[in-house]
Structure formats: C-alpha cells, structure tokens
Design a protein around this motif. Structure first.
Motif, PDB file in Angstrom:
ATOM      1  N   HIS A  39      98.895  57.619   4.965  1.00  0.00           N
ATOM      2  CA  HIS A  39      98.273  57.229   3.735  1.00  0.00           C
ATOM      3  C   HIS A  39      98.559  57.900   2.594  1.00  0.00           C
ATOM      4  CE1 HIS A  39      95.660  57.265   7.675  1.00  0.00           C
ATOM      5  NE2 HIS A  39      95.013  56.074   7.133  1.00  0.00           N
ATOM      6  N   PRO A  40      99.528  57.349   2.123  1.00  0.00           N
ATOM      7  CA  PRO A  40     100.533  58.211   1.126  1.00  0.00           C
ATOM      8  C   PRO A  40      99.587  58.272  -0.401  1.00  0.00           C
ATOM      9  CG  PRO A  40     101.341  56.006   1.346  1.00  0.00           C
ATOM     10  CD  PRO A  40     100.390  56.381   2.363  1.00  0.00           C
ATOM     11  N   GLY A  41     100.130  59.290  -1.178  1.00  0.00           N
ATOM     12  CA  GLY A  41      99.468  59.353  -2.607  1.00  0.00           C
ATOM     13  C   GLY A  41     100.475  59.941  -3.460  1.00  0.00           C
ATOM     14  N   THR A  42     101.473  59.073  -3.795  1.00  0.00           N
ATOM     15  CA  THR A  42     102.577  59.380  -4.701  1.00  0.00           C
ATOM     16  C   THR A  42     102.464  60.275  -6.162  1.00  0.00           C
ATOM     17  OG1 THR A  42     103.728  57.669  -3.438  1.00  0.00           O
ATOM     18  CG2 THR A  42     104.629  58.607  -5.700  1.00  0.00           C
ATOM     19  N   TYR A  83      89.246  65.182   1.089  1.00  0.00           N
ATOM     20  CA  TYR A  83      90.044  63.971   1.592  1.00  0.00           C
ATOM     21  C   TYR A  83      91.636  64.421   1.313  1.00  0.00           C
ATOM     22  CZ  TYR A  83      85.542  61.753   0.363  1.00  0.00           C
ATOM     23  OH  TYR A  83      84.254  61.218   0.626  1.00  0.00           O
ATOM     24  N   LYS A  84      92.284  63.805   2.084  1.00  0.00           N
ATOM     25  CA  LYS A  84      93.746  64.265   2.277  1.00  0.00           C
ATOM     26  C   LYS A  84      94.622  62.880   2.158  1.00  0.00           C
ATOM     27  CE  LYS A  84      94.161  64.054   7.116  1.00  0.00           C
ATOM     28  NZ  LYS A  84      94.665  64.952   8.440  1.00  0.00           N
ATOM     29  N   VAL A  85      95.901  62.910   1.470  1.00  0.00           N
ATOM     30  CA  VAL A  85      96.939  62.063   1.862  1.00  0.00           C
ATOM     31  C   VAL A  85      97.997  62.559   2.834  1.00  0.00           C
ATOM     32  CG1 VAL A  85      96.539  61.026  -0.354  1.00  0.00           C
ATOM     33  CG2 VAL A  85      98.132  62.789  -0.230  1.00  0.00           C
ATOM     34  N   ASP A  86      98.406  61.552   3.611  1.00  0.00           N
ATOM     35  CA  ASP A  86      99.591  62.040   4.389  1.00  0.00           C
ATOM     36  C   ASP A  86     100.802  60.874   4.562  1.00  0.00           C
ATOM     37  OD1 ASP A  86      98.412  60.167   6.288  1.00  0.00           O
ATOM     38  OD2 ASP A  86      97.227  61.614   7.289  1.00  0.00           O
ATOM     39  N   THR A 104      93.289  55.348  -0.467  1.00  0.00           N
ATOM     40  CA  THR A 104      92.805  56.285   0.486  1.00  0.00           C
ATOM     41  C   THR A 104      91.711  56.686   0.116  1.00  0.00           C
ATOM     42  OG1 THR A 104      95.218  56.123   1.301  1.00  0.00           O
ATOM     43  CG2 THR A 104      93.627  58.175   2.272  1.00  0.00           C
ATOM     44  N   VAL A 105      91.645  57.149  -1.088  1.00  0.00           N
ATOM     45  CA  VAL A 105      90.589  58.390  -1.294  1.00  0.00           C
ATOM     46  C   VAL A 105      89.729  57.820  -2.421  1.00  0.00           C
ATOM     47  CG1 VAL A 105      90.224  60.608  -2.681  1.00  0.00           C
ATOM     48  CG2 VAL A 105      92.232  60.411  -1.143  1.00  0.00           C
ATOM     49  N   TYR A 144      97.281  56.578  -4.423  1.00  0.00           N
ATOM     50  CA  TYR A 144      96.641  57.678  -3.610  1.00  0.00           C
ATOM     51  C   TYR A 144      95.036  56.963  -3.504  1.00  0.00           C
ATOM     52  CZ  TYR A 144      93.704  59.886  -7.539  1.00  0.00           C
ATOM     53  OH  TYR A 144      92.867  60.080  -8.387  1.00  0.00           O
TER      54      TYR A 144
END
Length: 225
Positions: free
Chosen positions: A151-154, A145-148, A203-204, A200
């Motif tokens: 789909h941010p993940g501060t 799984y990723k953030v971008d 998203t995840v 995050y």
C-alpha cells in the motif's frame, strides 16, 4: 510602505512562529515546554498497532497528526535554518529552531517502523472535526495509518525523506551520531518511495484534508534533491 500599526519586529515574528509549533506538540512534553497551558497528550498513540507513535505535531489546531503537511513544514524550516543561520542567531531563536526540527524529526524516525513501513497519520480527521476539545482531553479513538510496499505512499515517503535529509544537513555539525541516523532513515525512505510508487490517499483516509492532486513526482524529485 508599512503602516505605522504594523510591527517590524521580525525577531518577535520568528519567535511567535516557533512558539506556534511548540503549542502543537503531541506526546510527553519536556520540562523546557514554554506553553504553560499545554500538557502531555496522546501518550498511547500507536499502542493498538504495536508501535510508539508519541510525539510530533498536531495539525492546524486540530487533534490529528497528518505527516504529509507536517513533513513539508519541517523540510522548509530545517532548510531555513541551513540557509539563514545568522538571522536565527541574531534573533536569538537558533536553539529553538533546532529544538523544533528535532521534535518533528524524532517523531518521523519513530514512524519509520521498518525499512518499507511508514506510519503517516494518527487520528481520523472527520471524527476529530466532530469534537471541540484540546488534545489533553480526547476520549475518542485516534487510529494510526501506515503505508508499505503493498500500500505505497510515494508522496509522503518522499517528503519525509526530504525532511530528514534537510535535518541531517542542519545537525551534521551539531551532533554527528544523530545526523547519521537522520541520513540513514532519509535514504531508506527515499528508496522505499522510489521503488514502490503509488498515491498515499488511495490507502489512507486523508484525501479530504491533504490530497496530492498532482501525484507524487514533485515529492520524489524533492526527496532526491
């Protein structure tokens, strides 16, 4: 007062703490591996996503790699190596601490697959908790799984930036080229965390395990420092 039954051999305590992380290593293990019953595992992590996500550490004896708590642990251990170098050296654990930090930092560099892309988890916690086996024998899937920027993940990007920045300080007198790489990734990850803000766990599917209840401002400040 300490009980007579309690060990005060703090060098041994430190050694065992680092051995715990060594036992949690994922990916192709080096010849220097000291945990004889641990072998290569998750050698195709990230393959379906077209990235190499081998390496890093499993979480708490599970067969998942959760980067949020992993980055938090790496930040503190790297900082302990900066602050208490003499203690590590007296305990004859300094080189093992450096090796421990580098193993995690190398993995986080792999996870930073593009300037605004960070893979932050390998494996599904709920699925993993349905099985009882060592990572060498996994037969079930372990998605990545990723953030971008969409789909941010501060929280996790800020904490990973902190871990790589601390590793940069730790290694700057050991390996200048490697430390420059660490710093570059730390800066890019912090800029990503700051510019594209969001939780995050939106998203995840990690919120059942490592939610960020107070949101991301603490990780943003920590990464900035």
């Amino acid at each position: 007062l300490l009980s007579k039954n309690k060990s005060t051999d703090y060098a041994r305590h430190l050694e065992l703490s680092l051995l715990f992380y060594e036992a949690q290593r994922s990916g192709p293990l080096p010849e220097t591996n000291r945990i004889y019953w641990r072998h290569d595992s998750m050698l195709d992590a990230g393959k379906e996503e077209g990235v190499d996500l081998t390496g890093g550490y499993y979480d708490a004896g599970d067969n998942c790699k959760f980067n949020f708590p992993g980055a938090g642990a790496l930040t503190l251990i790297a900082w302990s190596g900066i602050e208490f170098k003499e203690g590590y050296e007296k305990a004859k654990q300094y080189k093992y601490m450096l090796d421990m930090v580098k193993w995690g930092a190398d993995y986080f560099i792999k996870c930073h697959a593009a300037k605004e892309v960070l893979y932050i988890q390998v494996g599904d916690g709920r699925l993993d908790h349905s099985y009882w086996c060592p990572p060498e024998y996994i037969t079930y899937k372990y998605p990545a799984y990723k953030v971008d920027k969409d789909h941010p993940g501060t929280e996790v990007a800020g904490e990973t930036a902190a871990s790589l920045a601390a590793a940069f300080i730790l290694f700057k007198d050991q390996d200048s080229n490697y430390s420059k790489t660490l710093l570059q990734h730390a800066i890019e990850l912090y800029d990503f965390a700051d510019e594209f803000r969001g939780d995050y766990t939106a998203t995840v599917p990690a919120n059942a395990f490592y939610n960020s209840f107070r949101r991301y401002k603490d990780e943003l400040a920590w990464g900035a420092m």
